[in-house]
Design an enzyme around this catalytic site. Structure first.
Site, PDB file in Angstrom:
ATOM      1  CD  GLU A   1      34.163  45.066  31.803  1.00  0.00           C
ATOM      2  OE1 GLU A   1      32.488  45.540  31.595  1.00  0.00           O
ATOM      3  OE2 GLU A   1      34.632  44.827  31.580  1.00  0.00           O
TER       4      GLU A   1
ATOM      5  CG  HIS B   1      33.781  47.501  34.929  1.00  0.00           C
ATOM      6  ND1 HIS B   1      35.126  47.464  36.045  1.00  0.00           N
ATOM      7  CD2 HIS B   1      32.977  45.667  34.339  1.00  0.00           C
ATOM      8  CE1 HIS B   1      35.642  45.794  35.130  1.00  0.00           C
ATOM      9  NE2 HIS B   1      34.082  45.410  34.653  1.00  0.00           N
TER      10      HIS B   1
ATOM     11  CG  ASP C   1      44.865  57.269  30.079  1.00  0.00           C
ATOM     12  OD1 ASP C   1      43.522  56.693  29.431  1.00  0.00           O
ATOM     13  OD2 ASP C   1      45.749  58.311  29.747  1.00  0.00           O
TER      14      ASP C   1
ATOM     15  CG  HIS D   1      29.983  41.881  30.639  1.00  0.00           C
ATOM     16  ND1 HIS D   1      29.623  42.816  30.475  1.00  0.00           N
ATOM     17  CD2 HIS D   1      31.003  41.357  31.348  1.00  0.00           C
ATOM     18  CE1 HIS D   1      30.380  43.529  31.147  1.00  0.00           C
ATOM     19  NE2 HIS D   1      31.714  42.773  31.700  1.00  0.00           N
ATOM     20  CD  GLU D   2      31.866  37.705  32.889  1.00  0.00           C
ATOM     21  OE1 GLU D   2      33.512  37.824  32.712  1.00  0.00           O
ATOM     22  OE2 GLU D   2      32.170  39.714  33.930  1.00  0.00           O
TER      23      GLU D   2
ATOM     24  CG  HIS E   1      34.400  40.244  28.930  1.00  0.00           C
ATOM     25  ND1 HIS E   1      35.357  41.535  28.468  1.00  0.00           N
ATOM     26  CD2 HIS E   1      33.855  40.954  29.759  1.00  0.00           C
ATOM     27  CE1 HIS E   1      34.918  42.379  29.871  1.00  0.00           C
ATOM     28  NE2 HIS E   1      34.744  42.253  30.207  1.00  0.00           N
TER      29      HIS E   1
ATOM     30  CE1 TYR F   1      37.998  44.503  30.736  1.00  0.00           C
ATOM     31  CE2 TYR F   1      39.412  44.286  33.282  1.00  0.00           C
ATOM     32  CZ  TYR F   1      38.319  44.261  32.411  1.00  0.00           C
ATOM     33  OH  TYR F   1      37.047  44.009  32.901  1.00  0.00           O
TER      34      TYR F   1
HETATM   35 ZN   LIG Z   1      33.598  42.478  31.595  1.00  0.00          ZN
END
Ligand SMILES: [Zn+2]
Lengths: 449, 108
Positions: free
Chosen positions: A288, A354, A349, A264-265, A268, A279
């Site tokens: 995400e 997440h 918004d 996941h990281e 990014h 983001y």
């Molecule tokens: Zn993330």
């Protein structure tokens, strides 16, 4: 004959176009770009070549930027946000007040802008200085800047550091504990992160032919033991950072130990170097979601799991209470209090990114299930191309639906089962996938950041 | 003095909040807080120390700290994140994170 990378005929075309552009009048140039440079070519160009430009310059809309390609006279392009058009011109002055900032501009220029410029100029200058330091720095060297071509010897380079519970950003990455070729440290977190980042590298390299996060062999830098009892892991724009957990909310040693968390990281990072989705808002939710989709895919790939055998959970066993951080199969049902959404009608918004990411997660899960087999073989490819070559910083869920639909058609056949699998999936999240306006996507990718 | 602290975001998107009334704390702790407030130059910090939306970072914690004097005359709010937090503010945030953790679990 000039040197031409074998695997990138678009690069070849771009050189020819650039050369022709230099030789011809401005009007002719535009005609040439229109006729010779098909949108696909531009996307490849943005993914493979112009990506470097985007790391070096930070232009605002309606300002010229310069494309730096070795042996080719710089092309200047002016992106107009209102018309989504990119105008190509022959001459440009990079340090005029309206110009985009390029890497070749001396550092004192930025220092001047930081001191004297407007707030926007200051931000851009700080950003660019940061990037140029990053490019020049040994540890984070962008190896592709000199050669432009893909490295023939794609090899993982990892470095793990120990923050020794410091939370001070300027102390990152911390004390060096492990790098390529060195032995186990005996620190569970450092060794897990070292191994997991290797698996993620291998996944991107073997499945998508990607050489590290930036596709230029960038060193994977990870720091463990960030802050004290820190319930989190993050990507700071340059490296991965892991906390210990506290056994109150997150179990200890899990953040650094879970392959999907590292996946996941690191995703990014990939997003950062490609679509660079903002983001915030919808693009934040999409950013995400991309990290969850690839995180889950990497875990499935490493375990050689089919879509039916997989749990579709992110961060399984991480929380003290609850099954996982997120469920892609059943968004909003991972732990008590989970409020992740799975339908676009519920999007607001002011949601955390997440929370809204559930829309993209659920679409990915459904599309994979509709196709069956291994997630990374078909739908994973569609998502990869969409994130790295189609989406732009402000893209939202409708853009993702449209582009995954279009990419599925290009890869596996228009109107085929894969394309239908994608549109059926998005329909269940409340979105109707349509053919995207391909030209609308050209400008922003070229002048991104 | 009242202190409002909120941590949000992170890989889980969960938050944790706490309100501290320093009148309820032992004098040694109040002294500790005062020294952290002074050494961080809290009242001189800009109210938003956050990054541009497109700098590529993700999953960092976001922090909001508000200090308010008892008579309400002096109030200052600072928003920052793991990535943009000035070094001199780190000890104060570490303290507030610890305090919030003692009282509240992470939640939506
Ligand atoms: Zn993330």
């Amino acid at each position: 004959m000039v040197w031409i990378p074998k695997n990138c005929y678009c690069f070849y075309r771009l050189i020819i176009i650039s050369a022709l552009c230099v030789l011809n009048s401005r009007k002719k140039e535009q005609q040439l770009r229109k006729h010779v440079c098909l949108p696909t070519c531009v996307w490849f160009a943005s993914a493979e070549v112009l990506q470097i430009q985007s790391r070096m310059s930070c232009p605002a809309p309606n300002t010229p930027t310069r494309t730096l390609i070795r042996n080719v006279r710089p092309i200047c392009s002016m992106y107009n946000e209102n018309t989504s058009e990119n105008t190509v011109t022959r001459n440009c002055v990079t340090d005029s007040p309206n110009a985009g900032i390029c890497f070749i501009v001396p550092a004192h220029y930025f220092e001047h802008k930081i001191k004297e410029g407007s707030a926007e100029q200051r931000d851009r200058a700080i950003y660019t200085l940061k990037i140029s330091q990053l490019i020049r720095g040994q540890r984070m060297a962008l190896s592709g800047v000199q050669t432009l071509g893909l490295s023939a010897h794609a090899k993982v380079r990892r470095e793990v550091y120990d923050m020794q519970n410091s939370q001070t950003q300027t102390e990152l990455p911390g004390k060096s504990v492990r790098q390529e070729g060195s032995k186990d440290t005996g620190d569970q977190d450092a060794d897990n992160v070292f191994n997991n980042s290797g698996t993620v590298y291998k996944f991107y390299n073997e499945v998508f032919k990607r050489n590290s996060l930036n596709n230029r062999g960038m060193t994977l830098v990870s720091s463990v033991h960030f802050a004290r009892d820190y319930d989190n892991a993050y990507w700071n724009g340059r490296q991965m950072v892991y906390g210990d957990g506290d056994d109150i909310d997150f179990k200890k040693h899990k953040l650094a130990g879970l392959l999907d968390v590292t996946g996941h990281e690191m995703t990014h990072g990939v997003t950062n170097f490609t679509s660079n989705l903002d983001y915030v808002g919808e693009s934040g939710g999409l950013n995400e979601s991309m990290s969850d989709c690839f995180g889950v895919m990497i875990a499935q790939w490493a375990a050689n799991q089919t879509v039916d055998a997989a749990s579709w959970l992110i961060g399984e066993g991480l929380m003290m209470e609850g099954e996982a951080l997120r469920s892609m199969k059943d968004p909003g049902k991972a732990y008590p209090g989970d409020d992740q959404i799975k339908n676009y009608k519920d999007y607001r918004d002011d949601m955390d990114v997440h929370t809204s990411s559930g829309i993209g997660n659920y679409a990915f899960y459904l599309a994979c299930k509709n196709v069956g087999g291994h997630s990374w073989e078909k739908i994973g490819k569609v998502w990869y191309i969409t994130n790295t070559a189609r989406l732009k910083h402000g893209s939202g869920f409708q853009d993702a639906a449209n582009h995954t639909f279009d990419v599925a058609g290009s890869l596996f056949g228009e109107g085929g089962t894969e394309q239908k699998a994608v549109s059926d999936a998005w329909k269940k999240t409340g979105l109707e996938a349509k053919k995207p306006d391909l030209l609308a996507n050209v400008g922003p990718r070229v002048v991104r950041r | 003095m009242k202190i409002f602290f909120e941590q949000s975001g992170g890989i889980a998107g969960l938050s944790r909040k706490i309100t501290i009334d320093t009148n309820s704390l032992p004098p040694s702790e109040v002294q500790e807080i005062e020294s952290m407030v002074n050494s961080s130059n809290f009242y001189e910090l800009p109210s938003t120390i956050t990054q541009p939306k497109s700098n590529g970072a993700a999953d960092y914690f976001k922090y909001k700290i508000t200090l308010e004097s008892d008579n309400g005359s002096n109030k200052h709010k600072v928003q920052t994140s793991d990535i943009t937090m000035p070094s001199q503010l780190t000890p104060f945030i570490a303290y507030l994170r610890r305090k919030a953790k003692e009282h509240n679990r992470l939640s939506k």
